[in-house]
Design an enzyme around this catalytic site. Structure first.
Site, mmCIF file in Angstrom:
data_model
loop_
_atom_site.group_PDB
_atom_site.id
_atom_site.type_symbol
_atom_site.label_atom_id
_atom_site.label_comp_id
_atom_site.label_asym_id
_atom_site.label_seq_id
_atom_site.Cartn_x
_atom_site.Cartn_y
_atom_site.Cartn_z
ATOM 1 N N ASP A 9 0.895 -1.153 0.000
ATOM 2 C CA ASP A 9 0.000 0.000 0.000
ATOM 3 C C ASP A 9 0.937 1.207 0.000
ATOM 4 O O ASP A 9 1.800 1.327 0.876
ATOM 5 C CB ASP A 9 -0.832 -0.069 1.286
ATOM 6 C CG ASP A 9 -1.697 1.151 1.476
ATOM 7 O OD1 ASP A 9 -1.505 2.160 0.771
ATOM 8 O OD2 ASP A 9 -2.575 1.093 2.363
ATOM 9 N N ILE A 10 0.783 2.102 -0.953
ATOM 10 C CA ILE A 10 1.765 3.195 -1.101
ATOM 11 C C ILE A 10 1.814 4.100 0.132
ATOM 12 O O ILE A 10 2.853 4.689 0.428
ATOM 13 C CB ILE A 10 1.502 4.003 -2.399
ATOM 14 C CG1 ILE A 10 2.758 4.793 -2.774
ATOM 15 C CG2 ILE A 10 0.294 4.917 -2.266
ATOM 16 C CD1 ILE A 10 2.841 5.163 -4.214
ATOM 17 N N ASN A 23 -6.354 13.732 -9.851
ATOM 18 C CA ASN A 23 -7.114 14.228 -11.009
ATOM 19 C C ASN A 23 -6.818 15.719 -11.171
ATOM 20 O O ASN A 23 -6.167 16.321 -10.321
ATOM 21 C CB ASN A 23 -8.612 13.932 -10.857
ATOM 22 C CG ASN A 23 -9.162 14.530 -9.577
ATOM 23 O OD1 ASN A 23 -8.835 15.668 -9.227
ATOM 24 N ND2 ASN A 23 -9.978 13.769 -8.850
ATOM 25 N N GLY A 31 -9.642 5.708 -5.272
ATOM 26 C CA GLY A 31 -8.423 4.931 -5.519
ATOM 27 C C GLY A 31 -7.266 5.353 -4.641
ATOM 28 O O GLY A 31 -7.424 5.665 -3.448
ATOM 29 N N ASP A 33 -5.578 8.073 -4.727
ATOM 30 C CA ASP A 33 -5.752 9.473 -4.317
ATOM 31 C C ASP A 33 -6.501 9.543 -2.978
ATOM 32 O O ASP A 33 -6.061 10.212 -2.024
ATOM 33 C CB ASP A 33 -6.556 10.180 -5.432
ATOM 34 C CG ASP A 33 -6.475 11.692 -5.359
ATOM 35 O OD1 ASP A 33 -5.740 12.189 -4.495
ATOM 36 O OD2 ASP A 33 -7.154 12.362 -6.163
ATOM 37 N N GLY A 118 -5.881 2.484 -12.835
ATOM 38 C CA GLY A 118 -7.095 2.141 -12.085
ATOM 39 C C GLY A 118 -8.313 2.662 -12.822
ATOM 40 O O GLY A 118 -8.631 2.210 -13.938
#
Ligand code: ADP
Length: 343
Positions: A9-10, A23, A31, A33, A118
């Protein structure tokens, strides 16, 4: 290794900066973000609101607040529209802009998610290839530790043909190992037997001669420990440098192709007895496009072997015997077979 592909998981990555697949509004979304905003806390949104959005293919940097990294780099990936609408160039630009921002903000390490793969629909395998190619090109000029964080395995999709070729290569060797084991057992139990009949995999009988036991009086004289030490073979480091010379490439070309960090390479260069990890030794063998025999020799000098009792080793052997030295493809295959990847 300067480029590492990891499954994580980042928001949990321990590095100087993580990249957000944002975005154009930069006001948060779903997602990755959503996950980054949630983990960083509301202050991130407050700072993002001041940035005035971001164009596709561009990137902007903020603080990271509650995250364990120092910065978040927000980049806006292209939406997939069939592949003929400049998606690749825009995606490359996301990676380049983000890497330059990381460089200009003294980041020594940065983690990327698979941007656009994604909700924006970029096919994961293609997105991964763009990421690897663009980052690798950047790393030929700059020193940084870059992670690509993949969430799911579908980013690594090898063709059915390659998958089944490797599967049968593995099966043959697994069977071979077990077969040899069975075939040798009677030699252990009955030492007087000089030969042994055994059943091969296809059911036919094979006649195998066992290694005769040496009972002759003229056995070679035992060599002294001093003699043995004086005959110590070429070391891993020496063999590596010799092979680099023989291939006519520079040190930098070699360690970059092997995806090995410059500092590690100079350690190996300066310490004749340096013992690298097995994956590092294999990465050098692949970068130098060594034959299977030379690869085994080089690994042996580092204290390792390519065995037939684990899939990782057999997959490496598959690629070397097929003279395919593309680290990216090797990693795809390793991933597809649930093995740890090189680099
Ligand atoms: P985009 O809109 O650019 O496609 P997404 O957030 O929808 O961005 O997805 C980008 C990639 O990030 C996808 O491959 C998705 O699986 C992955 N992803 C989602 N959440 C995380 C996370 N917490 N850590 C790492 N990767 C993630």
């Amino acid at each position: 290794m300067p480029l590492k592909i990891v499954r994580n998981d980042i928001t949990k990555m321990e590095c100087d900066a993580i990249v957000n697949a944002a975005n154009t509004s930069l006001l948060g979304g779903g997602g990755v973000d959503g996950a980054i905003h949630k983990a960083a806390g509301k202050a991130l949104l407050v700072e993002c609101k001041k940035l005035g959005g971001c164009e596709v293919g561009r990137a902007k940097i903020t603080n990271a607040y509650k995250l364990s990294c120092k910065h978040v780099i927000h980049t806006v990936g292209p939406k997939w529209n069939g592949g003929n609408c400049g998606e690749r160039e825009l995606l490359q630009s996301c990676y380049k802009e983000s890497l330059n921002l990381a460089l200009n903000n003294d980041c020594k390490s940065v983690a990327f998610p698979l941007i656009s793969s994604g909700v924006y629909g970029y096919p994961k395998d293609k997105a991964l290839k763009v990421a690897v190619d663009t980052i690798t090109e950047f790393l030929t000029e700059y020193d940084m530790l870059v992670y690509i964080v993949v969430f799911d395995k579908s980013a690594f999709q090898i063709s059915e043909k390659l998958f089944s070729d490797i599967s049968s290569f593995i099966d043959d060797r697994y069977v071979d190992t077990h077969f040899i084991y069975r075939r040798n057992r009677p030699i252990v139990t009955d030492e007087s037997d000089e030969s042994i009949e055994s059943q091969s995999i296809d059911g036919s009988k094979k006649h195998k001669t066992a290694t005769p036991h040496c009972t002759c009086a003229s056995a070679p004289k035992a060599i002294s420990l001093e003699d043995m030490v004086s005959k110590i073979d070429e070391s891993f480091s020496q063999m590596l440098l010799r092979k680099i010379d023989e291939k006519g490439i520079t040190d930098a070309q070699c360690y970059k192709k092997a995806n090995v960090d410059r500092k590690l390479f100079s350690k190996i260069r300066n310490d004749i007895n340096y013992r690298p990890s097995k994956t590092t030794a294999i990465a050098f063998a692949i970068a130098l496009e060594l034959s299977l025999a030379d690869t085994k020799d080089m690994l042996m000098k580092a204290g390792f072997a390519l065995s037939h009792s684990n899939k990782f080793d057999i997959i490496i052997e598959y690629f070397i015997t097929h003279e395919n030295y593309n680290i990216f493809e090797i990693n795809e295959a390793l991933f597809a077979f649930d093995q740890s990847v090189l680099g």
